[in-house]
Design a protein around this motif. Structure first.
Motif, PDB file in Angstrom:
ATOM      1  N   VAL A  89       0.853  -1.190   0.000  1.00 12.33           N
ATOM      2  CA  VAL A  89       0.000   0.000   0.000  1.00 12.33           C
ATOM      3  C   VAL A  89       0.885   1.234   0.000  1.00 12.33           C
ATOM      4  CG1 VAL A  89      -1.778   1.273   1.276  1.00 12.33           C
ATOM      5  CG2 VAL A  89      -1.777  -1.235   1.302  1.00 12.33           C
ATOM      6  N   ALA A 107      -8.373  -1.186   1.894  1.00  6.76           N
ATOM      7  CA  ALA A 107      -7.480  -1.448   0.760  1.00  6.76           C
ATOM      8  C   ALA A 107      -7.649  -2.880   0.258  1.00  6.76           C
ATOM      9  CB  ALA A 107      -6.027  -1.192   1.162  1.00  6.76           C
ATOM     10  N   LEU A 110      -2.202   0.291  -4.816  1.00  6.75           N
ATOM     11  CA  LEU A 110      -2.429  -0.941  -4.067  1.00  6.75           C
ATOM     12  C   LEU A 110      -1.969  -2.097  -4.937  1.00  6.75           C
ATOM     13  CD1 LEU A 110      -6.134  -0.166  -3.038  1.00  6.75           C
ATOM     14  CD2 LEU A 110      -4.076   0.304  -1.692  1.00  6.75           C
TER      15      LEU A 110
END
Length: 361
Positions: free
Chosen positions: A8, A42, A70
């Motif tokens: 991330v 996420a 991501l």
């Protein structure tokens, strides 16, 4: 499906995180506001390239940044090891799968199911019809490209018709043109919502029975705003209601006003169910969603439990873990570690957007 790696960058308060998951159960522990839910968000983005918390991409990109990214490495029942990358900007997003750009969301839907169990799910029982409609749309569109297309078509036509009504001087021919597009899409939505809620209801009944300590029936029921599900009937209704729509400057009939409701013991759960019953209902709904995702996609979803374990009494907590698929990967969050009897967890400590794996003593 198992998520093996997640990277991330600049997503909400997470500047950078690289997590490698081993085993089946993973726990993110830390104080409130540190980024635990952001990480689950996420992960959940993988399913339909949408957040389960907001529709505004600008809120997802870290403060002062132009782009968030991501990256996922997934062990997949059908595709074996798969690499997916999502890039988010304030004005759009990009999706890549195994280094190939995915330009049609329909080609991605149904491949990577995740299901989020959230403390906010109680609002599905207590909250507004708009909240329930959004959940239903996200659920059905995540596995059904035809539903997504119908929803997009209907939403665009509805917005154009409402803009015309707000102008104060809509012409019959102009309204009719938008109605010709709106009505068939509406009929498609109604039919697929009806089928989807019926399928979810069948599984919810059995899931609720496993979660509840008492033998009490539970159900969800779809309540369409317009029940005569034919394009001709809806067109006639829209035409006959134009004067009233012009008075209120908005479209007053159609699936944008649909709802669905929960019952326990054949009474409205919103009004008569206890808090414990309501919590069991939304957990059962999520278990039903996971089962429906797996039936539609042939892929076992990753389960994301956001701070729900601490809000359950010990009995419901034990019954919840007994009810979930024992082969499913679970990523959970909380301010305290789970009880030892819930099994072995890979633990990550979370502080101010940073994630560090805690090595067992």
């Amino acid at each position: 499906m198992r998520l093996r790696k997640l990277t991330v960058r600049h997503f909400r308060n997470v500047g950078f995180a690289a997590l490698e998951f081993s085993g089946r159960q993973h726990f993110l522990v830390g104080a409130n506001g540190q980024g635990k839910t952001n990480l689950l968000e996420a992960v959940g983005f993988l399913t339909a390239v949408r957040s389960f918390r907001t529709t505004d991409n600008k809120l997802l990109v870290g403060h002062g940044q132009h782009c968030a990214a991501l990256a996922y490495v997934i062990d997949h029942e059908r595709q074996h090891e798969t690499h997916v990358t999502i890039k988010l900007r304030h004005d759009g997003k990009e999706l890549w799968s195994d280094q190939a750009r995915v330009t049609k969301l329909a080609d991605h839907l149904g491949r990577f199911p995740t299901v989020v169990f959230s403390s906010q799910d109680l609002q599905l029982v207590r909250g507004s019809p708009a909240n329930r409609r959004r959940w239903l749309d996200l659920t059905l569109a995540a596995m059904d490209a035809t539903y997504l297309r119908a929803l997009q078509t209907y939403t665009r036509a509805l917005a154009e018709r409402n803009a015309l009504l707000k102008s104060g001087r809509p012409g019959a021919a102009e309204l009719g043109a938008f109605e010709q597009t709106l009505a068939p899409a509406a009929v498609e939505l109604i039919a697929r919502r009806d089928a989807g809620v019926r399928a979810l209801d069948a599984t919810l009944k059995s899931a609720y029975a496993r979660l509840s300590a008492e033998a009490e029936p539970a159900a969800i029921t779809y309540e369409p705003n317009f029940r005569d599900a034919s394009a001709e009937a809806l067109l006639a209704r829209l035409e006959s209601g134009r004067a009233r729509d012009q008075q209120f400057r908005t479209t007053l009939v159609g699936p944008h006003r649909d709802d669905f409701h929960f019952t326990v013991k054949h009474t409205a759960a919103r009004d008569f169910a206890s808090e414990g019953q309501q919590r069991s209902l939304v957990l059962a709904l999520r278990l039903a969603q996971a089962a429906w995702f797996q039936a539609k996609s042939g892929v076992r979803p990753v389960l994301l439990a956001d701070d729900v374990l601490g809000e359950l009494d010990p009995g419901r907590r034990a019954r919840f873990w007994a009810a979930i698929d024992p082969e499913s990967q679970v990523i959970a969050t909380g301010t305290q570690l789970p009880e030892a009897e819930l099994g072995t967890w890979q633990v990550f400590e979370v502080r101010d957007g940073d994630f560090s794996e805690k090595v067992p003593a």
